[in-house]
Design a protein around this motif. Structure first.
Motif, PDB file in Angstrom:
ATOM      1  N   LYS A 111       0.814  -1.217   0.000  1.00  0.00           N
ATOM      2  CA  LYS A 111       0.000   0.000   0.000  1.00  0.00           C
ATOM      3  C   LYS A 111       0.849   1.270   0.000  1.00  0.00           C
ATOM      4  CE  LYS A 111      -3.867  -2.260   0.184  1.00  0.00           C
ATOM      5  NZ  LYS A 111      -4.780  -2.274  -0.988  1.00  0.00           N
ATOM      6  N   ARG A 112       2.141   1.131  -0.061  1.00  0.00           N
ATOM      7  CA  ARG A 112       3.008   2.301  -0.039  1.00  0.00           C
ATOM      8  C   ARG A 112       2.963   3.005  -1.396  1.00  0.00           C
ATOM      9  NH1 ARG A 112       9.608   2.492   0.941  1.00  0.00           N
ATOM     10  NH2 ARG A 112       9.773   4.769   0.826  1.00  0.00           N
ATOM     11  N   GLY A 113       2.690   4.307  -1.380  1.00  0.00           N
ATOM     12  CA  GLY A 113       2.585   5.063  -2.615  1.00  0.00           C
ATOM     13  C   GLY A 113       3.824   5.912  -2.868  1.00  0.00           C
ATOM     14  N   PHE A 114       4.012   6.285  -4.128  1.00  0.00           N
ATOM     15  CA  PHE A 114       5.168   7.093  -4.532  1.00  0.00           C
ATOM     16  C   PHE A 114       4.685   8.257  -5.398  1.00  0.00           C
ATOM     17  CE2 PHE A 114       6.610   2.802  -3.808  1.00  0.00           C
ATOM     18  CZ  PHE A 114       7.795   2.947  -3.112  1.00  0.00           C
ATOM     19  N   SER A 115       5.228   9.447  -5.138  1.00  0.00           N
ATOM     20  CA  SER A 115       4.906  10.620  -5.945  1.00  0.00           C
ATOM     21  C   SER A 115       5.906  11.732  -5.641  1.00  0.00           C
ATOM     22  CB  SER A 115       3.487  11.116  -5.651  1.00  0.00           C
ATOM     23  OG  SER A 115       3.235  12.330  -6.327  1.00  0.00           O
ATOM     24  N   LEU A 116       6.354  12.413  -6.713  1.00  0.00           N
ATOM     25  CA  LEU A 116       7.248  13.561  -6.546  1.00  0.00           C
ATOM     26  C   LEU A 116       6.479  14.865  -6.396  1.00  0.00           C
ATOM     27  CD1 LEU A 116      10.009  12.656  -9.182  1.00  0.00           C
ATOM     28  CD2 LEU A 116      10.019  12.272  -6.706  1.00  0.00           C
ATOM     29  N   LYS A 117       5.167  14.829  -6.672  1.00  0.00           N
ATOM     30  CA  LYS A 117       4.268  15.971  -6.474  1.00  0.00           C
ATOM     31  C   LYS A 117       4.802  17.251  -7.113  1.00  0.00           C
ATOM     32  CE  LYS A 117       2.323  14.192  -2.163  1.00  0.00           C
ATOM     33  NZ  LYS A 117       0.986  13.948  -2.731  1.00  0.00           N
ATOM     34  N   MET A 118       5.203  17.165  -8.359  1.00  0.00           N
ATOM     35  CA  MET A 118       5.791  18.327  -9.037  1.00  0.00           C
ATOM     36  C   MET A 118       4.754  19.188  -9.747  1.00  0.00           C
ATOM     37  SD  MET A 118       9.319  16.619 -10.530  1.00  0.00           S
ATOM     38  CE  MET A 118       9.860  18.171 -11.234  1.00  0.00           C
ATOM     39  N   PHE A 119       3.746  18.580 -10.378  1.00  0.00           N
ATOM     40  CA  PHE A 119       2.747  19.366 -11.098  1.00  0.00           C
ATOM     41  C   PHE A 119       1.509  18.527 -11.370  1.00  0.00           C
ATOM     42  CE2 PHE A 119       6.227  18.049 -13.959  1.00  0.00           C
ATOM     43  CZ  PHE A 119       5.578  17.068 -14.685  1.00  0.00           C
ATOM     44  N   ARG A 120       0.451  19.204 -11.844  1.00  0.00           N
ATOM     45  CA  ARG A 120      -0.798  18.521 -12.186  1.00  0.00           C
ATOM     46  C   ARG A 120      -0.637  17.696 -13.459  1.00  0.00           C
ATOM     47  NH1 ARG A 120      -5.865  20.852 -10.739  1.00  0.00           N
ATOM     48  NH2 ARG A 120      -6.452  20.466 -12.907  1.00  0.00           N
ATOM     49  N   SER A 121      -1.504  16.705 -13.594  1.00  0.00           N
ATOM     50  CA  SER A 121      -1.418  15.827 -14.762  1.00  0.00           C
ATOM     51  C   SER A 121      -2.041  16.448 -16.007  1.00  0.00           C
ATOM     52  CB  SER A 121      -2.113  14.493 -14.466  1.00  0.00           C
ATOM     53  OG  SER A 121      -3.495  14.702 -14.201  1.00  0.00           O
ATOM     54  N   ASP A 122      -2.831  17.514 -15.858  1.00  0.00           N
ATOM     55  CA  ASP A 122      -3.513  18.107 -17.008  1.00  0.00           C
ATOM     56  C   ASP A 122      -3.216  19.600 -17.164  1.00  0.00           C
ATOM     57  OD1 ASP A 122      -4.792  18.883 -14.726  1.00  0.00           O
ATOM     58  OD2 ASP A 122      -6.828  18.492 -15.455  1.00  0.00           O
ATOM     59  N   GLY A 123      -2.054  20.028 -16.681  1.00  0.00           N
ATOM     60  CA  GLY A 123      -1.713  21.438 -16.734  1.00  0.00           C
ATOM     61  C   GLY A 123      -0.855  21.807 -17.934  1.00  0.00           C
ATOM     62  N   VAL A 124      -0.187  22.938 -17.813  1.00  0.00           N
ATOM     63  CA  VAL A 124       0.637  23.453 -18.898  1.00  0.00           C
ATOM     64  C   VAL A 124       1.807  22.516 -19.195  1.00  0.00           C
ATOM     65  CG1 VAL A 124       2.096  25.374 -19.633  1.00  0.00           C
ATOM     66  CG2 VAL A 124      -0.004  25.832 -18.365  1.00  0.00           C
ATOM     67  N   VAL A 125       2.390  21.946 -18.157  1.00  0.00           N
ATOM     68  CA  VAL A 125       3.535  21.043 -18.339  1.00  0.00           C
ATOM     69  C   VAL A 125       3.131  19.839 -19.192  1.00  0.00           C
ATOM     70  CG1 VAL A 125       5.207  19.558 -17.177  1.00  0.00           C
ATOM     71  CG2 VAL A 125       4.626  21.778 -16.196  1.00  0.00           C
ATOM     72  N   ASN A 126       1.934  19.329 -18.941  1.00  0.00           N
ATOM     73  CA  ASN A 126       1.443  18.202 -19.746  1.00  0.00           C
ATOM     74  C   ASN A 126       1.358  18.589 -21.216  1.00  0.00           C
ATOM     75  OD1 ASN A 126      -0.241  15.564 -20.142  1.00  0.00           O
ATOM     76  ND2 ASN A 126      -1.530  17.183 -20.956  1.00  0.00           N
ATOM     77  N   TRP A 127       0.840  19.786 -21.497  1.00  0.00           N
ATOM     78  CA  TRP A 127       0.700  20.235 -22.885  1.00  0.00           C
ATOM     79  C   TRP A 127       2.074  20.397 -23.538  1.00  0.00           C
ATOM     80  CZ3 TRP A 127       2.168  24.478 -25.808  1.00  0.00           C
ATOM     81  CH2 TRP A 127       1.539  24.609 -27.047  1.00  0.00           C
ATOM     82  N   LEU A 128       3.024  20.968 -22.808  1.00  0.00           N
ATOM     83  CA  LEU A 128       4.370  21.156 -23.352  1.00  0.00           C
ATOM     84  C   LEU A 128       5.037  19.809 -23.634  1.00  0.00           C
ATOM     85  CD1 LEU A 128       5.651  24.094 -21.089  1.00  0.00           C
ATOM     86  CD2 LEU A 128       4.944  24.214 -23.494  1.00  0.00           C
ATOM     87  N   MET A 129       4.847  18.859 -22.736  1.00  0.00           N
ATOM     88  CA  MET A 129       5.431  17.531 -22.927  1.00  0.00           C
ATOM     89  C   MET A 129       4.779  16.824 -24.116  1.00  0.00           C
ATOM     90  SD  MET A 129       5.942  16.151 -19.011  1.00  0.00           S
ATOM     91  CE  MET A 129       6.768  14.658 -19.541  1.00  0.00           C
ATOM     92  N   PHE A 130       3.481  17.013 -24.271  1.00  0.00           N
ATOM     93  CA  PHE A 130       2.792  16.412 -25.412  1.00  0.00           C
ATOM     94  C   PHE A 130       3.375  16.909 -26.730  1.00  0.00           C
ATOM     95  CE2 PHE A 130      -0.555  17.340 -28.596  1.00  0.00           C
ATOM     96  CZ  PHE A 130      -0.766  16.046 -29.034  1.00  0.00           C
ATOM     97  N   VAL A 131       3.537  18.213 -26.867  1.00  0.00           N
ATOM     98  CA  VAL A 131       4.082  18.793 -28.098  1.00  0.00           C
ATOM     99  C   VAL A 131       5.514  18.317 -28.317  1.00  0.00           C
ATOM    100  CG1 VAL A 131       4.732  20.933 -29.265  1.00  0.00           C
ATOM    101  CG2 VAL A 131       2.578  20.805 -27.999  1.00  0.00           C
ATOM    102  N   ALA A 132       6.320  18.332 -27.257  1.00  0.00           N
ATOM    103  CA  ALA A 132       7.733  17.953 -27.380  1.00  0.00           C
ATOM    104  C   ALA A 132       7.884  16.498 -27.799  1.00  0.00           C
ATOM    105  CB  ALA A 132       8.444  18.196 -26.050  1.00  0.00           C
ATOM    106  N   PHE A 133       7.134  15.607 -27.171  1.00  0.00           N
ATOM    107  CA  PHE A 133       7.281  14.181 -27.480  1.00  0.00           C
ATOM    108  C   PHE A 133       6.596  13.807 -28.790  1.00  0.00           C
ATOM    109  CE2 PHE A 133       8.502  13.995 -23.009  1.00  0.00           C
ATOM    110  CZ  PHE A 133       9.565  13.099 -23.070  1.00  0.00           C
ATOM    111  N   LEU A 134       5.577  14.531 -29.181  1.00  0.00           N
ATOM    112  CA  LEU A 134       4.981  14.320 -30.496  1.00  0.00           C
ATOM    113  C   LEU A 134       6.005  14.614 -31.590  1.00  0.00           C
ATOM    114  CD1 LEU A 134       2.731  14.009 -32.629  1.00  0.00           C
ATOM    115  CD2 LEU A 134       2.069  16.375 -32.126  1.00  0.00           C
TER     116      LEU A 134
END
Length: 261
Positions: free
Chosen positions: A163-186
């Motif tokens: 039951k031990r969870g892991f997270s770096l808690k850096m940003f939201r999953s649907d924010g600006v960073v997600n959009w930038l990563m989508f464009v970059a990896f596309l």
């Protein structure tokens, strides 16, 4: 991250690491990496992430269908590669086990079983039974999803059933960073496919299959019209020229041979 972002992160990760050297592995490996990249999110229930993932899975299904048709008509060699290390019974058994895991995973809580190393290993075993040559591509896509989700704020049970969870808690999953990563990896995915992957045989295969049929169709459509157009353009002028020449000779003197009469 959203499904479309994981989709291209999985492709980029697999192609950058393994650089497929043959067309069958390129096509099948890219599909496996993409599927591995989005598969963990089938546990998202009725959320927007799940609905988006279902759309991408639909696109993957369509892509697989197109790949099968392309392999059938243009003889890319995917079926031969598949059967060289597998068999019909193995493929059926592997697909059945894979789908069973999907059904089980869909009923689990988000970021629990499906976001664990245990699930990744089980799915990789299924893929290895179906198509051993692309297991590493699927594994790279799946692992990229787990590692990318560590950046989000929600816990992942990577060591499920613990039951031990892991997270770096850096940003939201649907924010600006997600959009930038989508464009970059596309962009990176397209770049890797074009630069590092053997696309020329695909182009040659498609050209070899299409060119004769296209040439025959074009010839059948154009030839009658072209012949008619040329005849319509030349016949009047040719007739006029012959008539003028004959009349000129007739009016200018006797016909050849008349002087001997």
């Amino acid at each position: 991250m959203l499904g479309r972002t994981h989709f291209f992160i999985g492709i980029t990760t697999a192609l950058a690491i393994f650089e497929p050297s043959s067309l069958p592995i390129l096509v099948a490996g890219t599909g496996a990496a993409a599927m591995g990249g989005i598969l963990p999110d089938i546990d998202a229930g009725t959320s927007g992430a799940s609905r988006e993932t279902e759309k991408i899975i639909g696109v993957c299904t369509a892509a697989v269908s197109l790949i099968i048709l392309a392999d059938y008509f243009f003889h890319i060699g995917i079926y031969q590669s598949l059967m060289s290390r597998s068999s019909t019974s193995r493929v059926i058994a592997g697909i059945a086990a894979f789908l069973l895991l999907c059904v089980i995973g869909r009923r689990t809580h988000h970021r629990s079983f499906m976001h664990s190393f245990a699930a990744m290993i089980l799915f990789c075993l299924c893929v290895n039974v179906i198509f051993p040559q692309i297991t590493c591509y699927f594994a790279a896509g799946y692992l990229s999803h787990l590692l990318t989700d560590l950046l989000n704020r929600q816990w992942e049970l990577l060591l499920w059933p613990s039951k031990r969870g892991f997270s770096l808690k850096m940003f939201r999953s649907d924010g600006v960073v997600n959009w930038l990563m989508f464009v970059a990896f596309l962009c990176t995915s397209v770049y890797l496919i074009l630069v590092f992957s053997p696309l020329k045989p695909l182009a040659d295969a498609i050209t070899a299959g299409i060119k004769p049929k296209l040439a025959a169709a074009v010839t059948a459509a154009i030839k009658p019209k072209l012949t008619a157009a040329i005849t319509a353009a030349i016949k009047p002028k040719l007739t006029a020229a012959i008539t003028a020449a004959v009349r000129g000779k007739m009016s200018g003197g006797s016909l050849p041979g008349s002087s001997f009469i």
